[in-house]
Design a protein around this motif. Structure first.
Motif, PDB file in Angstrom:
ATOM      1  N   LEU A 206       0.830  -1.215   0.000  1.00  0.00           N
ATOM      2  CA  LEU A 206       0.000   0.000   0.000  1.00  0.00           C
ATOM      3  C   LEU A 206       0.858   1.257   0.000  1.00  0.00           C
ATOM      4  CD1 LEU A 206      -3.078  -0.566   2.371  1.00  0.00           C
ATOM      5  CD2 LEU A 206      -3.091  -0.105  -0.087  1.00  0.00           C
ATOM      6  N   GLY A 210       1.196   4.065  -3.070  1.00  0.00           N
ATOM      7  CA  GLY A 210       0.804   5.447  -2.755  1.00  0.00           C
ATOM      8  C   GLY A 210       1.468   6.476  -3.649  1.00  0.00           C
ATOM      9  N   LYS A 213      -0.903   7.624  -6.350  1.00  0.00           N
ATOM     10  CA  LYS A 213      -1.917   8.556  -5.864  1.00  0.00           C
ATOM     11  C   LYS A 213      -1.340   9.948  -5.680  1.00  0.00           C
ATOM     12  CE  LYS A 213      -5.466   9.077  -2.307  1.00  0.00           C
ATOM     13  NZ  LYS A 213      -6.048   8.512  -1.068  1.00  0.00           N
ATOM     14  N   THR A 221      -8.129   6.325  -7.164  1.00  0.00           N
ATOM     15  CA  THR A 221      -8.938   6.445  -5.957  1.00  0.00           C
ATOM     16  C   THR A 221      -8.461   5.433  -4.928  1.00  0.00           C
ATOM     17  OG1 THR A 221     -10.554   4.840  -6.753  1.00  0.00           O
ATOM     18  CG2 THR A 221     -10.920   7.165  -7.333  1.00  0.00           C
ATOM     19  N   GLU A 222      -8.972   5.535  -3.727  1.00  0.00           N
ATOM     20  CA  GLU A 222      -8.574   4.623  -2.648  1.00  0.00           C
ATOM     21  C   GLU A 222      -8.936   3.183  -2.983  1.00  0.00           C
ATOM     22  OE1 GLU A 222     -10.547   4.145   1.483  1.00  0.00           O
ATOM     23  OE2 GLU A 222      -8.953   5.623   1.786  1.00  0.00           O
ATOM     24  N   ASP A 223     -10.121   2.973  -3.544  1.00  0.00           N
ATOM     25  CA  ASP A 223     -10.550   1.616  -3.887  1.00  0.00           C
ATOM     26  C   ASP A 223      -9.669   1.001  -4.965  1.00  0.00           C
ATOM     27  OD1 ASP A 223     -12.580   1.630  -2.051  1.00  0.00           O
ATOM     28  OD2 ASP A 223     -14.115   2.297  -3.458  1.00  0.00           O
ATOM     29  N   VAL A 226      -6.455  -0.139  -3.459  1.00  0.00           N
ATOM     30  CA  VAL A 226      -6.645  -1.360  -2.674  1.00  0.00           C
ATOM     31  C   VAL A 226      -6.674  -2.590  -3.575  1.00  0.00           C
ATOM     32  CG1 VAL A 226      -8.311  -2.640  -1.274  1.00  0.00           C
ATOM     33  CG2 VAL A 226      -7.772  -0.275  -0.704  1.00  0.00           C
ATOM     34  N   LYS A 441      -7.574  -0.776   4.324  1.00  0.00           N
ATOM     35  CA  LYS A 441      -7.484   0.124   3.168  1.00  0.00           C
ATOM     36  C   LYS A 441      -6.364   1.160   3.200  1.00  0.00           C
ATOM     37  CE  LYS A 441     -12.314  -0.325   1.800  1.00  0.00           C
ATOM     38  NZ  LYS A 441     -13.580   0.376   1.449  1.00  0.00           N
ATOM     39  N   THR A 442      -5.994   1.721   4.357  1.00  0.00           N
ATOM     40  CA  THR A 442      -4.974   2.778   4.406  1.00  0.00           C
ATOM     41  C   THR A 442      -3.786   2.365   5.274  1.00  0.00           C
ATOM     42  OG1 THR A 442      -5.938   3.893   6.324  1.00  0.00           O
ATOM     43  CG2 THR A 442      -6.764   4.535   4.143  1.00  0.00           C
TER      44      THR A 442
END
Length: 745
Positions: A206, A210, A213, A221-223, A226, A441-442
Motif C-alpha cells: 500500500l 501510494g 496517488k 482512488t482509494e478503492d 486497494v 485500506k490505508t
C-alpha cells in the motif's frame, strides 16, 4: 522415558563394523537408546566457504531485508500524523530513528540474538527449543538418554555464574507454572510473528502504490489502490512455490538497487537542502523533543517503531542462510543505506515541512520519480517476502515441538536445509492478507496494528534471551543488567506507546495471535495427552513375547513392516492388533521414518536396528533415516534395502556377542545362517506394510471443555490439515494396510 533394550549388549561405531575391524572391549559400551542414535547426524556440520558465504549474504538481501528496507516509505508520515509543529522536531525524530535502528536491529539482533540460534534456526520457537534442550522445562518429558549429560551444574560449581544458572534451572524445572508459561509465551510470540507475515505485505505494498496517488490523485482512488495491492499480493504468494533460493536470487538484485538508490537520494538531499542535518547525531535533540511535545512525543513512538519493522525477520530467517551471512549483509549494505536515506529525508523536511505526509516520494528528485516508484513497488513485494519466509521457518520449528498440525514441507534447495515452502500456510497467509488489506485500506490504520505485533515480539525475544544468557551462556550479571537497562527498557517504552493505539487497529495482531494460539494449544494439548497415553501403554521389548503368548498368535509366512511414530519401545497399537488379529508374519519389523536436517544420509547409515529378545521371535525395531534432499516414493525398493541392511545387522549382532561374551564361533555361524535364511524366506513370501493410526476421543466423564477440544477442535484440524499416513511415511500404497484404534484420553 523410553525403555532400553539389550541393556548389557555391546556396540561399536558403524564405521568399524563396515570395515570389518574387531572392536576393542573398551568400545563395546553404549547408550542403548534407538532415539539417541536416530538423532545423530553423519556429516551434518560443514564449514561454509567464503564464496558460499557471500552468495548467502547476497541471497539474504533479497529475502530478509525487504521489510526494514522499505520502511523509509512511511516512517516520517506515521511519526507526524498531525504535521510538524517545530523544526527541531524533525531533528528529534531523526535522532530517535538513528539510535533505534542502531540499538535494536544492529546491536540487539545482529550481534546478540543471532548467537542464540538453535542449530542454525532462529525465531521464538528456536529460543524455546534451545532452553528446553538445556533444562527440562518442556511439558513433554525428555526421551533422550543423552539429555542428562547436557547440564551438570550440581556436579561442578566453580563460580557464581554457574551457580546462578543452576538455581534458575532448578526453579524452571520444578515449577509447572513456569513450564506452562514458557510454552504459552512461545506460542504467543510465534503467533505474533505470523501476524507480522500478514501485516507486512499489506502495509508495504500500500505504501509503495501510494506514489501513484501522489502523482495522479484523481486517477487513482482509494478503492483502485486497494484492488491493485490485492492483485500484487496474490502474484507474490503464487511466486513462493519456486522457493527461497530462486526468490532470493530474483529479488536480491532489485533490493540491492533499492538500497543504492535510497542511499544516493539521501546523499543528494542532505547536500542539496541541509548538510547540517547530522546535528541529529546529538541525542540531546531526543530529550528536547520529549520536553517540547510531552504526551504527543510519547504517542509518536508508535511511528518510530516502523523504522525497525522486520527486525525479527533477521532472526526468524537466519535458518534459510547463516548467522555470518546475515551479519555481513546487514552491516555492509542495509544499515548504511537506511541511515543515509533517513538523513536525506530529514534534510528535505527541514525546508519542506508541509510534505511530511508523503516524505519519500516528495523528496525523490523529479527525473527519477517514476523509476523509483517502479522499484519501490518491487521492493515492497520483496518486503513481504521476509516475514513469509520467516513464517515458513517457525511453522517448521513448531511442528518439531508438537505445536502445529503436520503440514507438507517442501525443501526448495538442494544445498541449504532451511530453505522451505509450505503450501497450506502460504495459501492461508494469502487469504488473510487480502482480507486485511480490504478491511483496513490505508497505511495509517495498518501502522497502528503493525506496531503492536512488532514491539511485542521484540520484547518477548528479549525475555527469552535473558534466560539464555543466564542458563546457557552464563553471561556476567553486569552485562545482563546493562542489556535490561538499555534495550529492554527501550522496548517497554515502545510497547507502551503502541498499546495506546490498541483500539485504532492494534487489536488486529492480538486477534490473529489468539486465533493461532488456539490452534497451537489445541494441537499441543492433545499431542501431550497422546504422548502420555503411549508412554503408559507402550510395550517394552521384554514384554513382546509375553504379549504374543497371551494372545496365542500364530506366525504366518512373510515379512511385515509395522510403521509408527514411536522410536522408543513398541507402540500400544501392536497389542490392539494382535488381540484382534491373532496372526503375525514370521518376521516383524517396527519401523519409524525419521528426517534429519542434512541433505543426504549414507546408505550404510540409513537403517538402525535393535533386536527384540528372545531371538526366535524374529522381531526387530528399526529407524529409517533420510536427509531432506532425498526423495522417497513408491518406486524406491525400500523393502529390498531394509532386508539387505537387516541381514548385515544380524551378522554384526552375533559378532558383538562373540566379541563380548566369547561365544563359540562355529555355533554363531550356524545361527547367522539360520536367521538369514528365515529372513530371506519371509521376504520372498511377500512384504506387507502395516500403518498404525490412532483416533482420539475424550474419556468418559470428561468435562465439556475437554470434550470440545479433543472430540471437535483437534479432530477437525487433523482431518483438514494433517497429511495421510502414506505421505508421512512414504510407503507403497498398494501393499499398505492401516491398523486403527481409538484412544480415550
Amino acid at each position: 522415558m523410553g525403555s532400553n533394550i539389550e541393556d548389557n549388549q555391546d556396540d561399536v561405531p558403524m564405521e568399524l563394523q563396515l570395515k570389518g575391524k574387531k572392536p576393542s572391549s573398551q568400545k563395546l559400551k553404549r547408550h542403548d537408546s534407538l532415539d539417541v542414535e536416530a538423532s545423530k547426524m553423519p556429516d551434518a556440520k560443514k564449514v561454509i566457504g567464503t564464496s558460499v558465504l557471500l552468495k548467502l549474504a547476497f541471497q539474504s538481501i533479497g529475502v530478509v531485508y525487504g521489510d526494514i528496507g522499505t520502511s523509509p516509505l512511511y516512517v516520517f508520515s506515521t511519526i507526524f500524523l498531525e504535521g510538524v509543529k517545530h523544526e527541531d522536531d524533525i531533528l528529534g525524530a531523526l535522532s530517535l530513528i538513528l539510535y533505534t535502528i542502531t540499538l535494536i536491529p544492529v546491536i540487539k539482533y545482529v550481534f546478540i540474538v543471532l548467537q542464540a540460534n538453535d542449530n542454525g534456526d532462529g525465531g521464538t520457537f528456536a529460543l524455546y527449543s534451545l532452553i528446553c534442550r538445556h533444562s527440562k522445562v518442556g511439558l513433554i518429558p525428555s526421551t533422550m538418554a543423552e539429555d542428562s549429560d547436557v547440564s551438570t551444574f550440581k556436579l561442578d560449581m566453580p563460580d557464581r555464574r554457574t551457580r546462578r544458572a543452576s538455581q534458575l534451572k532448578s526453579v524452571l524445572e520444578n515449577s509447572q507454572f513456569a513450564k506452562f508459561f514458557l510454552l504459552i509465551a512461545t506460542m504467543l510470540g510465534t503467533s505474533m510473528v505470523i501476524g507480522d507475515g500478514v501485516l507486512t505485505p499489506c502495509i508495504s505494498v500500500l505504501s509503495a502504490i501510494g506514489g501513484v496517488k501522489a502523482a495522479a490523485p484523481e486517477a487513482m482512488t482509494e478503492d483502485r489502490i486497494v484492488w491493485l495491492a490485492v492483485a500484487i499480493l496474490i502474484l507474490l504468494f503464487m511466486f513462493q512455490r519456486f522457493g527461497t533460493e530462486k526468490v532470493g536470487y530474483t529479488f536480491a538484485p532489485i533490493l540491492c538497487l533499492w538500497f543504492v538508490l535510497i542511499a544516493g537520494i539521501g546523499v543528494y538531499n542532505f547536500v542539496s537542502y541541509d548538510i547540517a542535518i547530522f546535528r541529529a547525531l546529538n541525542p540531546m535533540y531526543i530529550v528536547n523533543y520529549f520536553k517540547r511535545n510531552g504526551k504527543d512525543a510519547w504517542v509518536s513512538l508508535g511511528g518510530v517503531v516502523m523504522c525497525i519493522t522486520g527486525s525479527e525477520a533477521l532472526f526468524a530467517d537466519v535458518g534459510h542462510f547463516s548467522v555470518r551471512s546475515v551479519q555481513i549483509s546487514m552491516c555492509f549494505v542495509t544499515y548504511p543505506a537506511l541511515i543515509l536515506a533517513y538523513f536525506g529525508q530529514g534534510a528535505y523536511l527541514m525546508n519542506n515541512t508541509g510534505d511530511v505526509a508523503n516524505t519519500f516520494y516528495a523528496s525523490t528528485p523529479k527525473p527519477i520519480y517514476w523509476p523509483m516508484f517502479v522499484i519501490a513497488v518491487f521492493a515492497a513485494i520483496i518486503a513481504s517476502q521476509a516475514l513469509i519466509s520467516g513464517t515458513f521457518a517457525i511453522i517448521q520449528q513448531s511442528l518439531a515441538l508438537g505445536c502445529f498440525p503436520r503440514v507438507k514441507i517442501v525443501h526448495t534447495s538442494k544445498k541449504h536445509h532451511g530453505q522451505i515452502y509450505i503450501p497450506e500456510i502460504n495459501n492461508l497467509l494469502m487469504v488473510a492478507c487480502v482480507l486485511t488489506i480490504i478491511g483496513f485500506k490505508t497505511t495509517e490504520k495498518l501502522s497502528n496494528a503493525y506496531g503492536m505485533a512488532v514491539v511485542f515480539v521484540m520484547f518477548l525475544t528479549s525475555c527469552f534471551l535473558i534466560l539464555v544468557m543466564i542458563l546457557i551462556w552464563k553471561t556476567n550479571i553486569l552485562l545482563i543488567i546493562v542489556y535490561i537497562l538499555i534495550i529492554v527498557s527501550v522496548e517497554l517504552v515502545f510497547l507502551s506507546a503502541v498499546l495506546y493505539k490498541f483500539e485504532q487497529g492494534g487489536y488486529l495482531p492480538v486477534a490473529l495471535a489468539l486465533f493461532l494460539m488456539f490452534i497451537m494449544y489445541v494441537w499441543n494439548y492433545v499431542y501431550r495427552k497422546k504422548y502420555h497415553y503411549e508412554l503408559e501403554h507402550k510395550i517394552s521389548p521384554e514384554k513382546v513375547k509375553e504379549t504374543l503368548d497371551a494372545t496365542s498368535s500364530h506366525r504366518l509366512p512373510g515379512l511385515a513392516i509395522f510403521y509408527s511414530e514411536l522410536v522408543h519401545g513398541i507402540p500400544p497399537i501392536f497389542k490392539h492388533y494382535v488381540e484382534n488379529v491373532p496372526a503375525l508374519h514370521s518376521v516383524l519389523v517396527f519401523a519409524s521414518v525419521k528426517s534429519l536436517p542434512i541433505s543426504k544420509v549414507p546408505l550404510e547409515e540409513r537403517f538402525l536396528f535393535r533386536r527384540v529378545k528372545p531371538y526366535d521371535l524374529y522381531v526387530f525395531r528399526c529407524v529409517i533415516r533420510y536427509g531432506y534432499n532425498e526423495m522417497r516414493n513408491e518406486e524406491e525398493p525400500i523393502e529390498k534395502l531394509l532386508v539387505e541392511r537387516l541381514k548385515n545387522y544380524i551378522k554384526e549382532d552375533y559378532m558383538f556377542s562373540v566379541a563380548a561374551n566369547g561365544d563359540n564361533q562355529g555355533e554363531t555361524a550356524s545361527l547367522i545362517e539360520k536367521d538369514v535364511e528365515v529372513l530371506e524366506r519371509a521376504s520372498n513370501m511377500g512384504v506387507v506394510h502395516l500403518v498404525g493410526e490412532q483416533d482420539v476421543v475424550a474419556c468418559k466423564g470428561s468435562g465439556v471443555t475437554k470434550r470440545m477440544v479433543i472430540n471437535y477442535a483437534y479432530n477437525f484440524l487433523k482431518r483438514n490439515l494433517r497429511q495421510s499416513s502414506n505421505k508421512v511415511f512414504d510407503i507403497p500404497t498398494k501393499r499398505m494396510l492401516k491398523v486403527g484404534m481409538t484412544c480415550e484420553l
